[in-house]
Design a protein around this motif. Structure first.
Motif, PDB file in Angstrom:
ATOM      1  N   VAL A 401       0.853  -1.196   0.000  1.00  0.00           N
ATOM      2  CA  VAL A 401       0.000   0.000   0.000  1.00  0.00           C
ATOM      3  C   VAL A 401       0.882   1.236   0.000  1.00  0.00           C
ATOM      4  O   VAL A 401       2.047   1.191   0.406  1.00  0.00           O
ATOM      5  N   SER A 402       0.321   2.344  -0.451  1.00  0.00           N
ATOM      6  CA  SER A 402       1.064   3.598  -0.434  1.00  0.00           C
ATOM      7  C   SER A 402       1.038   4.205   0.970  1.00  0.00           C
ATOM      8  O   SER A 402       0.214   3.838   1.817  1.00  0.00           O
ATOM      9  N   VAL A 403       1.932   5.143   1.211  1.00  0.00           N
ATOM     10  CA  VAL A 403       1.947   5.856   2.487  1.00  0.00           C
ATOM     11  C   VAL A 403       0.613   6.566   2.703  1.00  0.00           C
ATOM     12  O   VAL A 403       0.078   6.582   3.819  1.00  0.00           O
ATOM     13  N   ARG A 404       0.052   7.135   1.634  1.00  0.00           N
ATOM     14  CA  ARG A 404      -1.243   7.823   1.759  1.00  0.00           C
ATOM     15  C   ARG A 404      -2.316   6.861   2.279  1.00  0.00           C
ATOM     16  O   ARG A 404      -3.056   7.190   3.211  1.00  0.00           O
ATOM     17  N   THR A 405      -2.392   5.684   1.710  1.00  0.00           N
ATOM     18  CA  THR A 405      -3.383   4.707   2.140  1.00  0.00           C
ATOM     19  C   THR A 405      -3.079   4.192   3.538  1.00  0.00           C
ATOM     20  O   THR A 405      -3.980   4.034   4.371  1.00  0.00           O
ATOM     21  N   ALA A 406      -1.810   3.952   3.820  1.00  0.00           N
ATOM     22  CA  ALA A 406      -1.416   3.401   5.120  1.00  0.00           C
ATOM     23  C   ALA A 406      -1.799   4.341   6.253  1.00  0.00           C
ATOM     24  O   ALA A 406      -2.316   3.907   7.292  1.00  0.00           O
ATOM     25  N   LEU A 407      -1.558   5.640   6.074  1.00  0.00           N
ATOM     26  CA  LEU A 407      -1.885   6.608   7.135  1.00  0.00           C
ATOM     27  C   LEU A 407      -3.383   6.858   7.210  1.00  0.00           C
ATOM     28  O   LEU A 407      -3.975   6.800   8.294  1.00  0.00           O
ATOM     29  N   ALA A 408      -4.025   7.150   6.089  1.00  0.00           N
ATOM     30  CA  ALA A 408      -5.450   7.477   6.102  1.00  0.00           C
ATOM     31  C   ALA A 408      -6.286   6.308   6.615  1.00  0.00           C
ATOM     32  O   ALA A 408      -7.277   6.506   7.322  1.00  0.00           O
ATOM     33  N   SER A 409      -5.864   5.075   6.294  1.00  0.00           N
ATOM     34  CA  SER A 409      -6.604   3.896   6.745  1.00  0.00           C
ATOM     35  C   SER A 409      -6.070   3.335   8.045  1.00  0.00           C
ATOM     36  O   SER A 409      -6.520   2.290   8.511  1.00  0.00           O
ATOM     37  N   SER A 410      -5.074   4.010   8.628  1.00  0.00           N
ATOM     38  CA  SER A 410      -4.542   3.674   9.954  1.00  0.00           C
ATOM     39  C   SER A 410      -4.067   2.232  10.054  1.00  0.00           C
ATOM     40  O   SER A 410      -4.421   1.503  10.978  1.00  0.00           O
ATOM     41  N   LEU A 411      -3.228   1.809   9.106  1.00  0.00           N
ATOM     42  CA  LEU A 411      -2.663   0.460   9.130  1.00  0.00           C
ATOM     43  C   LEU A 411      -1.450   0.436  10.059  1.00  0.00           C
ATOM     44  O   LEU A 411      -0.576   1.302   9.986  1.00  0.00           O
ATOM     45  N   ASN A 412      -1.376  -0.568  10.910  1.00  0.00           N
ATOM     46  CA  ASN A 412      -0.332  -0.616  11.936  1.00  0.00           C
ATOM     47  C   ASN A 412       1.031  -1.062  11.421  1.00  0.00           C
ATOM     48  O   ASN A 412       2.055  -0.473  11.765  1.00  0.00           O
ATOM     49  N   ILE A 413       1.070  -2.116  10.607  1.00  0.00           N
ATOM     50  CA  ILE A 413       2.351  -2.681  10.179  1.00  0.00           C
ATOM     51  C   ILE A 413       3.171  -1.651   9.398  1.00  0.00           C
ATOM     52  O   ILE A 413       4.364  -1.482   9.674  1.00  0.00           O
ATOM     53  N   PRO A 414       2.598  -0.945   8.419  1.00  0.00           N
ATOM     54  CA  PRO A 414       3.389   0.067   7.716  1.00  0.00           C
ATOM     55  C   PRO A 414       3.938   1.153   8.650  1.00  0.00           C
ATOM     56  O   PRO A 414       5.044   1.650   8.436  1.00  0.00           O
ATOM     57  N   ALA A 415       3.164   1.497   9.695  1.00  0.00           N
ATOM     58  CA  ALA A 415       3.642   2.515  10.640  1.00  0.00           C
ATOM     59  C   ALA A 415       4.863   2.014  11.404  1.00  0.00           C
ATOM     60  O   ALA A 415       5.833   2.747  11.613  1.00  0.00           O
ATOM     61  N   VAL A 416       4.819   0.742  11.810  1.00  0.00           N
ATOM     62  CA  VAL A 416       5.955   0.182  12.530  1.00  0.00           C
ATOM     63  C   VAL A 416       7.174   0.107  11.612  1.00  0.00           C
ATOM     64  O   VAL A 416       8.304   0.412  12.020  1.00  0.00           O
TER      65      VAL A 416
END
Length: 766
Positions: A401-416
């Protein structure tokens, strides 16, 4: 009876006493009317809103009840007439001492007849102003009575009659703890002094002469006052009415010395009056109407969640430009078992609400762009205390997923994964710059800091989002007129990176992966918003901002008890949405754009309607993803990071690094565990061929029995006590990566010849 004794003295002796007392009067420090007003202190501290409206009243003097000073023109004419008729008929004729009353009192005293006494209102005021003249358990001495008369004459020469009457009505004691007509009117008659009628005025005056008198006696004296005013018709049923008023007075005194004023902002009032204990009137930055609406919205929504084990919440609204706090709702009031706990200042686990600051830092450092691809797949991160295995909220993975999708959809793994790149310490320092005041270091929180393992307050969190709204410019919030108006902002974040984060948080389409197009996060005005839910659903948050306001909401239990199936989007978000719409109600009513269907609005580019100004150094670029991983779109980039084609990195493009052990890891050797179970497996990623060097030499591999599972990039090593440097080098000996770690030894066991410990560390789950 005052001054009666003078008439029993020989005339010449009385004159001599007055001459001597007059000579002494020059030493008396009699205050002016203005000084008396300024020195007056209410027993209740009053909190005003930004418009000067009283929004909270708090008792600060438990010994007596005095409310705000009341001007004479704001006192009922009926009370003024009753007071003069009862206490001092010749008030407007005498100069402080009513010699006619003195003579009458002396004559009555001579014949043992009961008379009213000769003390005028001015003389009584003198007794209230001078400490030495105040009534004690015993009667005043002769010298005190003479001084009282002299002070009264001085007051008449220095003060106007209306000032004397006004001061007297504000300082005179009535019944019990009540001092001044304002306190009496509010507590006994439940009205302002301006609204007292003839009967209430007569009862009030009767209490001056006998504060501790019985109901019957008060009614008798009130009736006498009414007759003196030519109003005998109002005496009917006076005792019955007096009984009702006394009953109300007793009831209110029994209920924690009730405060009759508004109770709209108890938590902020307590904070401000504790900070300024000598101040009884403080003008806050709150807006009374917004405060009331936010409080009611919180109570209304929490009432609907009562079957989900939710009873507490808090709401904060800050003006973006000025930093003025417009609402400060610290609890749900009667719904809570801990209503005194201030949810605005209480520290609670932040959940996903810290992610925007993490991604902003990654963009600012140019580690990532909003179009960068992150892998939302299972990951096990080795740490000094074991494996950290983060999971998404829904326990599912979305893949690339893109950073835009990861942040807006609040995905945990990409944040870590992003925090692994940024490092916990660098992220920790940024959070401190934003005013969070975290108690531990970045290494203490580790990778869990990406998912909000730190405890934060709603006040700090909301103001940090306000910093995003202001494109990285930080100032502390203002809560009262005691705070400075103009403060130079501190530039904490890059303006361009902050703009891009705001654009992502306002993108309805980008958050649809988790929240859908229609949710409580969708507003009819432009807004950037983020939710967060802490471990075991103990806290949930919704914080976001429009062009003008930043609104933060926390919902949970002050006790720390978990909620039942309540997330940020179902608990805090509906309250956030309702408050945000209220704040923009005039804009919504006048905006033609808001007549559009929500679905049509969601399909449009959110950035196209963003009111935020595009900062210098931010470029809009059309992008396409390799393999149509995400839809083509226009994306924002910091200058120098823009690209039109977003490809997917292949294994040979990943930077080689040591996956295990981790930098700074501490391994403890256990003498009671067999050596073959205490080996450390060196592991690398991002490279096909490489070699290991441990302290400059090739490490010895494990026994033949263990070599079946080993490769050139994955070997088992028997730990040796000491500090070590592990290096990964290519075939030419070029350094690819290195880490430092330590092994601490133990005493040899009698049953085990080698003491080594690298047993599988305990796993943590987020």
């Amino acid at each position: 009876m005052y001054l009666n004794f003078l008439l029993t003295l020989p005339r010449r002796l009385a004159v001599a006493v007055f001459v001597l007392a007059s000579w002494h009067s020059s030493a008396l420090a009699i205050p002016s009317f203005k000084e008396v007003q300024l020195a007056y202190q209410s027993s209740d501290a009053v909190l005003l809103d930004r418009n000067g409206v009283v929004i909270h009243q708090q008792r600060i003097n438990p010994k007596e009840r005095k409310l705000a000073w009341v001007r004479l023109e704001d006192v009922s004419p009926a009370l003024r007439m009753a007071l003069i008729a009862s206490e001092d008929k010749r008030f407007y004729q005498h100069g402080g001492v009513d010699w006619n009353a003195v003579a009458g009192a002396a004559w009555g005293n001579l014949w043992n007849k009961k008379t009213r006494g000769a003390s005028t209102i001015t003389m009584q005021l003198a007794g209230l102003l001078e400490e030495d003249l105040r009534r004690k358990a015993t009667a005043r001495t002769a010298s005190q009575k003479i001084t009282q008369a002299l002070v009264a004459q001085w007051l008449e020469q220095s003060w106007r009659k209306d000032q004397i009457l006004e001061a007297y009505l504000n300082l005179v004691a009535f019944k019990g703890e009540l001092v001044g007509v304002h306190a009496l009117s509010r507590v006994m008659f439940d009205k302002h002094p301006s609204g007292l009628d003839k009967i209430e005025a007569a009862i009030a005056v009767a209490l001056i002469r006998g504060p501790n008198a019985s109901v019957a006696k008060v009614a008798e004296r009130a009736c006498a006052s009414l007759k003196e005013q030519g109003l005998p018709q109002f005496c009917a049923n006076l005792e019955g009415q007096s009984t009702q008023y006394f009953a109300r007075l007793t009831a209110k005194s029994d209920v924690a010395r009730t405060i009759s004023g508004p109770q709209l902002a108890p938590h902020l009032a307590r904070k401000l009056f504790a900070a300024y204990p000598s101040v009884t009137v403080i003008r806050s930055t709150l807006d009374g109407a917004s405060q009331a609406f936010a409080r009611d919205a919180l109570v209304r929504h929490l009432s609907a969640l009562v079957d989900r084990n939710v009873e507490d919440g808090a709401v904060l609204v800050i003006d973006n430009q000025s930093g003025d706090v417009l609402t400060w709702v610290g609890s749900s009031g009667a719904l809570s078992d801990a209503g005194q706990v201030d949810g605005v200042q209480a520290l609670r686990q932040a959940g996903s609400t810290l992610k925007p600051f993490l991604y902003e830092l990654a963009l600012e450092k140019k580690f990532l762009t909003a179009a960068s691809i992150l892998d939302d797949a299972a990951v096990n991160l080795p740490t000094a205390s074991g494996l950290y295995i983060p999971q998404n909220y829904d326990k599912h993975f979305k893949g690339l997923v893109s950073v835009r999708t990861a942040l807006a959809s609040s995905l945990n793994i990409p944040a870590v994964r992003t925090l692994v790149t940024v490092t916990p310490e660098l992220f920790f320092r940024r959070l401190q710059q934003l005013g969070f005041g975290l108690r531990e270091s970045g290494d203490y929180y580790g990778y869990s800091l990406a998912l909000g393992s730190a405890d934060v307050s709603l006040l700090a969190l909301t103001n940090a989002y306000r910093t995003l709204a202001n494109q990285g410019r930080y100032t502390s919030p203002r809560i009262s007129d005691k705070d400075p108006l103009a403060v130079k902002p501190i530039v904490v974040m890059d303006a361009g990176a902050a703009f891009i984060i705001s654009d992502i948080l306002s993108d309805r389409a980008a958050r649809a992966t988790t929240f859908g197009l229609e949710s409580a996060l969708a507003t009819r005005i432009w807004a950037a918003v983020k939710t967060g839910t802490s471990k075991d659903m103990r806290d949930n948050w919704c914080v976001g901002y429009s062009e003008r306001y930043t609104v933060g909401v926390w919902v949970g239990n002050a006790s720390g008890a978990p909620m039942w199936d309540v997330s940020g989007v179902t608990g805090a978000a509906p309250i956030w949405q309702e408050v945000m719409h209220y704040l923009h109600q005039h804009k919504l009513a006048n905006s033609v754009a808001n007549k559009l269907d929500n679905k049509l609005a969601a399909k449009s580019n959110p950035a196209a309607t963003s009111p935020m100004q595009l900062p210098a150094g931010v470029l809009a670029q059309a992008i396409v993803y390799e393999g149509a991983l995400e839809a083509a779109r226009t994306e924002y980039f910091l200058a120098g990071t823009e690209q039109s084609l977003i490809g997917i990195a292949h294994p040979d493009q990943i930077r080689p690094l040591i996956a295990y052990p981790t930098a700074g890891m501490l391994v403890a050797l256990d003498p009671d565990i067999p050596p073959e179970r205490q080996r450390i497996r060196f592991a690398a990623q991002g490279v096909k061929q490489a070699a290991w060097l441990l302290d400059g030499k090739a490490p010895a591999k494990a026994s033949t029995a263990n070599q079946a599972s080993q490769t050139a990039l994955s070997i088992d090593w028997m730990p040796w006590p000491g500090k070590h440097v592990l290096q990964l080098v290519d075939s030419q000996g070029k350094l690819l990566d290195q880490v430092k770690f330590e092994v601490r030894g133990a005493v040899l066991s009698t049953t085990v010849s080698t003491t080594v410990s690298a047993a599988a560390p305990k796993t943590k789950r987020k």
